[in-house]
Design an enzyme around this catalytic site. Structure first.
Site, PDB file in Angstrom:
ATOM      1  N   ARG A   1       0.810  -1.230   0.000  1.00 45.04           N
ATOM      2  CA  ARG A   1       0.000   0.000   0.000  1.00 45.04           C
ATOM      3  C   ARG A   1       0.839   1.274   0.000  1.00 45.04           C
ATOM      4  O   ARG A   1       0.319   2.357  -0.213  1.00 45.04           O
ATOM      5  CB  ARG A   1      -0.968  -0.008   1.196  1.00 45.04           C
ATOM      6  CG  ARG A   1      -2.202  -0.851   0.911  1.00 45.04           C
ATOM      7  CD  ARG A   1      -3.078  -0.964   2.138  1.00 45.04           C
ATOM      8  NE  ARG A   1      -2.522  -1.915   3.093  1.00 45.04           N
ATOM      9  CZ  ARG A   1      -2.994  -2.092   4.329  1.00 45.04           C
ATOM     10  NH1 ARG A   1      -4.002  -1.358   4.758  1.00 45.04           N
ATOM     11  NH2 ARG A   1      -2.452  -2.979   5.133  1.00 45.04           N
TER      12      ARG A   1
ATOM     13  N   ASP B   1       6.827  -1.686  11.464  1.00 47.77           N
ATOM     14  CA  ASP B   1       6.043  -0.602  10.858  1.00 47.77           C
ATOM     15  C   ASP B   1       5.257   0.189  11.905  1.00 47.77           C
ATOM     16  O   ASP B   1       4.309   0.887  11.580  1.00 47.77           O
ATOM     17  CB  ASP B   1       5.114  -1.157   9.773  1.00 47.77           C
ATOM     18  CG  ASP B   1       4.080  -2.130  10.319  1.00 47.77           C
ATOM     19  OD1 ASP B   1       4.083  -2.414  11.537  1.00 47.77           O
ATOM     20  OD2 ASP B   1       3.261  -2.617   9.513  1.00 47.77           O
TER      21      ASP B   1
ATOM     22  N   TYR C   1      29.237  31.558   0.299  1.00 45.61           N
ATOM     23  CA  TYR C   1      29.428  30.110   0.397  1.00 45.61           C
ATOM     24  C   TYR C   1      30.780  29.817   1.013  1.00 45.61           C
ATOM     25  O   TYR C   1      31.816  30.236   0.478  1.00 45.61           O
ATOM     26  CB  TYR C   1      29.354  29.456  -1.001  1.00 45.61           C
ATOM     27  CG  TYR C   1      29.734  27.997  -0.929  1.00 45.61           C
ATOM     28  CD1 TYR C   1      28.969  27.094  -0.196  1.00 45.61           C
ATOM     29  CD2 TYR C   1      30.889  27.513  -1.543  1.00 45.61           C
ATOM     30  CE1 TYR C   1      29.331  25.771  -0.082  1.00 45.61           C
ATOM     31  CE2 TYR C   1      31.261  26.183  -1.437  1.00 45.61           C
ATOM     32  CZ  TYR C   1      30.477  25.317  -0.701  1.00 45.61           C
ATOM     33  OH  TYR C   1      30.838  24.009  -0.577  1.00 45.61           O
TER      34      TYR C   1
END
Ligand code: UD1
Ligand code: CA
Length: 457
Positions: free
Chosen positions: A22, A112, A356
């Site tokens: 699913r 899960d 940066y």
């Protein structure tokens, strides 16, 4: 083999053999992430924290990715393959070799169901210490359909009946089975082997361990958890719901520990984010994995941090970006639209605007002007830029690494620095300015004359 807290050995069996269809994903379900860590990683951390001395992860066939994640998250975890999916008891029995070793406690977890706390596994173990042979974890479901139901006789858990096998009366029960369970290690193997598959799904149900134990007059226990803790993930919608619950909890924990979140619902943490006291976090900030923020630091709005360490009273943003290996010393400042990667920014140093800094080390109290770029990559290798204490780099400078700017040195604005700069010196590396007096007046006069001439018929 023995858990130092309780003096009892504990085997944890983590079921991760589900197909997760699913999720509609090329990635196995249990590798999807909640707060920057796989579901499997969350569960392994919880069972380890609950004192499991041996952990077996049951995976499906042909799942080297799941095996690799288990090994990475918990080195020493034992990985076994369940060849056919024949139910939760069958899955647990794929760890038969470990069950046969005879641990005091056995806990079963679902990979899960990632929000279950270590303390909950510890409570289930506690029920075994109190004498239960099987301890189940229940919750009051908003919508019980699909879950196994706890059939209670007073305080005694008599059975867990799966929804598909339940009578009308049993389906009316709202106390549902979260799935995870603890079993007395000396009896677990015998109980599991007594479970049959004569049911609606022809599966071997772990939940039947309860009825098997009761048939032998063995004591069982039912513990209760909030639904939010035991919600499982079958699809992406549930994944998002679990993520939201994790974030809710983490925000509360961060505030309880003494940080201010101006708009908590807009700040996103990772599982391992560490936030000190009196830290102020403005709205819309995202923390990737591996970030720690020391006391008194301020993270201004719209900043993104990952793998970074922010020192005490340092400030970041608004719109700051700290990438892995960024390390800010005490009171350092990283301002708006500045990206820092693999670089140490010394105490009190300022990198305030549009810059940066990668693969670099910046000394204390140094000042890096707007638009400074460390040119750290030549398409093949990374090289380092070192800037000394108290150095001043003028705006819009490019520092071509490898290069060192000495302590207290100045770099003129707009320089392209390719050679080392000595301490306390000035380096200027740009075209010299040329001045032409009256040039603009002459230019305009000539241009106007040409335009007027073109207009005449
Ligand atoms: C299970 C419980 C049910 C509970 C529900 C909570 C059983 C029989 N039922 O039902 O009472 O209310 O969880 O969500 O235990 N798995 C394997 N191998 C298998 C079968 C399952 O590894 O052969 C794993 C799955 O990957 C999953 C877990 O076990 O992590 C649960 O399996 P699932 O099929 O989702 O059980 P449910 O039917 O939801
Ligand atoms: Ca399920």
């Amino acid at each position: 083999m023995t858990d130092t807290q309780s003096g009892r050995s504990c085997l944890a069996i983590v079921l991760a053999a589900g197909e997760g269809t699913r999720m509609k994903s090329a990635r196995p379900k249990v590798l999807h992430e909640v707060a920057g860590r796989s579901m499997l990683g969350h569960v392994l951390a919880a069972v380890a924290q609950a004192g499991a001395s041996h952990v077996v992860v049951v995976i499906g066939p042909d799942r080297p990715d799941v095996a690799a994640e288990a090994a990475a998250r918990l080195p020493g975890a034992d990985i076994v393959v369940q060849r056919e999916r024949r139910g939760t008891a069958h899955a647990v029995l794929s760890a038969r070799h470990a069950l046969a070793e005879g641990y005091d406690d056995v806990i079963v977890a679902f990979a899960d169901t990632p929000l279950v706390q270590a303390a909950t596994f510890s409570s289930l173990r506690g029920a075994l210490v109190q004498g239960a042979t099987v301890a189940g974890l229940g919750f009051e479901a908003r919508d019980p359909s699909g879950y196994g139901r706890f059939v209670m006789a007073g305080e005694v858990l008599e059975a867990i009946v799966e929804h598909k096998d339940a009578s009308e009366a049993e389906r009316a029960i709202r106390l549902c089975n979260a799935g995870l369970m603890a079993l007395d290690g000396r009896r677990a193997l015998a109980l599991l082997e007594a479970i049959g598959s004569d049911n609606a799904q022809s599966e071997f149900y772990l939940t039947d361990a309860v009825a098997v134990a009761r048939a032998q007059q063995l004591p069982t226990a039912a513990l209760i958890a909030p639904e939010s803790e035991v919600q499982g993930i079958n699809d992406r919608i549930q994944l998002a719901a679990v993520e939201a619950e994790f974030q809710r909890r983490k925000r509360l924990a961060v505030m309880a520990a003494g940080a201010t979140l101006v708009a908590p619902e807009t700040v996103f943490f990772s599982h391992d984010t560490q936030i000190g006291r009196d830290v102020l976090i403005e709205p819309n900030v995202v923390f990737g994995p591996g970030v720690s923020i020391a006391d008194g630091a301020v993270i201004h709005a719209f900043s993104h941090l990952e793998g970074a360490e922010v020192g005490p009273q340092a400030t970041v943003g608004p719109y700051g970006r700290l990438r892995p290996g960024a390390k800010l010393g005490p009171k350092a400042k990283v301002g708006n639209f500045v990206e820092i990667k693999a670089a140490d920014i010394g105490a009190g140093a300022k990198v305030s605007h549009l810059t940066y800094i990668g693969d670099a080390s910046i000394g204390t109290e140094a000042n890096i002007g707007a638009g400074t770029i460390t040119c750290n990559y030549d398409g093949f290798a990374k090289a380092k830029t070192t800037i000394g204490n108290g150095a001043f780099v003028g705006s819009n400078s490019s520092l071509v690494a490898p290069v060192t700017i000495g302590e207290g040195a100045y770099v003129g604005s707009g320089s392209v620095i390719t050679k080392d700069v000595a301490a306390d010196s000035l380096a200027v590396a740009r075209g010299r300015q040329v001045a032409k007096e009256g040039w603009a007046t002459r230019f305009r006069a000539a241009a106007k004359a040409r335009k007027d001439a073109a207009k005449k018929p």
